[in-house]
Motif scaffolding. Structure first.
Motif, mmCIF file in Angstrom:
data_model
loop_
_atom_site.group_PDB
_atom_site.id
_atom_site.type_symbol
_atom_site.label_atom_id
_atom_site.label_comp_id
_atom_site.label_asym_id
_atom_site.label_seq_id
_atom_site.Cartn_x
_atom_site.Cartn_y
_atom_site.Cartn_z
ATOM 1 N N ALA A 128 42.579 38.278 62.912
ATOM 2 C CA ALA A 128 41.405 38.520 62.069
ATOM 3 C C ALA A 128 41.853 38.983 60.697
ATOM 4 O O ALA A 128 42.653 39.912 60.578
ATOM 5 C CB ALA A 128 40.508 39.567 62.712
ATOM 6 N N GLU A 130 39.891 40.080 57.211
ATOM 7 C CA GLU A 130 38.580 40.300 56.609
ATOM 8 C C GLU A 130 38.702 41.180 55.370
ATOM 9 O O GLU A 130 39.137 42.321 55.454
ATOM 10 C CB GLU A 130 37.640 40.948 57.641
ATOM 11 C CG GLU A 130 37.446 40.046 58.853
ATOM 12 C CD GLU A 130 36.544 40.651 59.931
ATOM 13 O OE1 GLU A 130 35.823 41.628 59.643
ATOM 14 O OE2 GLU A 130 36.579 40.139 61.071
ATOM 15 N N ARG A 132 36.760 43.089 52.594
ATOM 16 C CA ARG A 132 35.467 43.641 52.189
ATOM 17 C C ARG A 132 35.514 43.939 50.701
ATOM 18 O O ARG A 132 36.526 44.439 50.194
ATOM 19 C CB ARG A 132 35.199 44.942 52.957
ATOM 20 C CG ARG A 132 35.346 44.809 54.470
ATOM 21 C CD ARG A 132 34.138 44.211 55.102
ATOM 22 N NE ARG A 132 32.964 45.029 54.901
ATOM 23 C CZ ARG A 132 32.498 45.882 55.807
ATOM 24 N NH1 ARG A 132 33.114 46.015 56.967
ATOM 25 N NH2 ARG A 132 31.414 46.589 55.565
ATOM 26 N N ALA B 91 48.948 45.461 57.767
ATOM 27 C CA ALA B 91 48.538 44.602 58.879
ATOM 28 C C ALA B 91 48.920 45.251 60.201
ATOM 29 O O ALA B 91 49.854 46.057 60.262
ATOM 30 C CB ALA B 91 49.211 43.235 58.766
ATOM 31 N N PRO B 124 38.100 42.821 45.831
ATOM 32 C CA PRO B 124 38.391 43.412 47.146
ATOM 33 C C PRO B 124 38.322 44.926 47.103
ATOM 34 O O PRO B 124 38.705 45.545 46.108
ATOM 35 C CB PRO B 124 39.838 42.978 47.427
ATOM 36 C CG PRO B 124 40.165 41.949 46.411
ATOM 37 C CD PRO B 124 39.287 42.214 45.234
ATOM 38 N N VAL B 125 37.817 45.505 48.150
ATOM 39 C CA VAL B 125 37.792 46.961 48.282
ATOM 40 C C VAL B 125 38.698 47.401 49.427
ATOM 41 O O VAL B 125 39.519 48.288 49.277
ATOM 42 C CB VAL B 125 36.357 47.471 48.503
ATOM 43 C CG1 VAL B 125 36.346 48.960 48.808
ATOM 44 C CG2 VAL B 125 35.504 47.172 47.279
ATOM 45 N N LYS B 126 38.533 46.729 50.552
ATOM 46 C CA LYS B 126 39.367 47.091 51.708
ATOM 47 C C LYS B 126 39.603 45.849 52.562
ATOM 48 O O LYS B 126 38.676 45.101 52.828
ATOM 49 C CB LYS B 126 38.664 48.159 52.544
ATOM 50 C CG LYS B 126 39.521 48.677 53.676
ATOM 51 C CD LYS B 126 39.048 49.989 54.200
ATOM 52 C CE LYS B 126 40.079 50.642 55.118
ATOM 53 N NZ LYS B 126 41.043 49.711 55.728
ATOM 54 N N THR B 127 40.850 45.653 52.948
ATOM 55 C CA THR B 127 41.198 44.455 53.709
ATOM 56 C C THR B 127 41.748 44.822 55.077
ATOM 57 O O THR B 127 42.581 45.719 55.193
ATOM 58 C CB THR B 127 42.253 43.639 52.940
ATOM 59 O OG1 THR B 127 41.708 43.229 51.685
ATOM 60 C CG2 THR B 127 42.660 42.412 53.732
ATOM 61 N N ALA B 128 41.258 44.122 56.090
ATOM 62 C CA ALA B 128 41.740 44.340 57.450
ATOM 63 C C ALA B 128 42.473 43.098 57.930
ATOM 64 O O ALA B 128 41.948 41.987 57.828
ATOM 65 C CB ALA B 128 40.565 44.658 58.376
ATOM 66 N N ILE B 129 43.687 43.283 58.429
ATOM 67 C CA ILE B 129 44.454 42.190 59.036
ATOM 68 C C ILE B 129 44.909 42.655 60.412
ATOM 69 O O ILE B 129 45.693 43.601 60.521
ATOM 70 C CB ILE B 129 45.681 41.823 58.190
ATOM 71 C CG1 ILE B 129 45.254 41.470 56.765
ATOM 72 C CG2 ILE B 129 46.448 40.671 58.830
ATOM 73 C CD1 ILE B 129 46.421 41.146 55.847
#
Ligand code: ZN
Ligand code: ZN
Ligand code: ZN
Ligand code: ZN
Lengths: 140, 140
Positions: A128, A130, A132, B91, B124-129
């Motif tokens: 994943a 994503e 934000r 990540a 982008p503010v915050k990214t999740a991997i």
DNA sequence: TGCCACACGTTATAGCATAACGCAATTGAT
DNA sequence: ATCAATTGCGTTATGCTATAACGTGTGGCA
């Protein structure tokens, strides 16, 4: 690789749920889907979740982990990652102001993450990505 | 960039919650943290969530979106992304068998995602991997 | 002294997801 | 045709995750 299962004809419930997601302009939660389908006989969350499970399996829908919500796949016709409509890992950019989601794919990102995994002996199953933030309209 | 706020002295609740996460060998949910701190006077979820909010703000803890759970940051001492302990996008590789989580950083991935965002005008503010799969021990 | 910011505690509520049961329709052998 | 296995469906109940709203207490500071 990781080609989604070929989609057989959808059942009635699967069609209804996919319809809601296709018409939505932003991710939709399972309970919102439920509410939008009450007039079509939906009464319980499981009816939604069971349809979603299948649609995810078929690769027609994505789950946004950071939102606990779902979107219809936006690029099934893309040829970029192999034969037909299948796709590998995909990334999402989610606007926290207007809710719109952009789905995209980046080979290099895919490649780097796979490289890390290979090096560490980690066997990826599902990834994943994503982001934000604010979309161009909302950031202006 | 995106340097976390400098961590002031932690309050009692923040210290307790961070302690639970530091000693855990896998991600821990907020309600599990609550259960583990009942003997220390914790009675309600908000006590946990409020502490977690601060720890996230300080960059001492990460939230795993695909798990609805939390881990202590595993590389605060790393110098790789600038001065001090701050880090950019990180990540996670999550083993679905044993629960262990590996935290890592890849400049190139970061760079590619930033590039996409710049090109699209997305801020982008915050990214999740998050990579779900099997760690080397469990894949054997 | 009065004010403000902040952490804390409590109760109640909202939102997301699955377990467990039973029934009906379909398929695909035997 | 018949049996068994699979799959989808509907319902009830339950569990897990997260926040709203209210009030208390404390420390810093004009
Ligand atoms: Zn897609
Ligand atoms: Zn927007
Ligand atoms: Zn970290
Ligand atoms: Zn493992």
């Amino acid at each position: 690789m990781n080609a989604p299962i070929s989609p057989p004809a959808l059942t009635k419930n699967q069609t209804l749920v996919f319809g809601v997601l296709s018409e939505a302009e932003a991710p939709v939660s399972a309970y919102t889907i439920l509410d939008r389908l009450r007039d079509h006989g939906f009464r319980a969350p499981l009816q939604v979740y069971r349809a979603l499970d299948k649609l995810l399996e078929f690769g027609m829908v994505h789950r946004l982990e950071s939102l606990n919500a779902f979107v219809a796949c936006a690029h099934r016709e893309s040829q970029c990652c192999g034969a037909g409509h299948g796709h590998g890992t995909v990334a999402f950019a989610i606007c926290e102001s207007c809710g719109q989601v952009a789905e995209f794919h980046d080979h290099e990102v895919d490649h780097r993450l796979e490289g890390w995994a290979r090096q560490k002996g980690f066997r990826p199953v599902k990834t994943a990505i994503e982001i934000r933030g604010l979309c161009s309209s909302c950031a202006a």
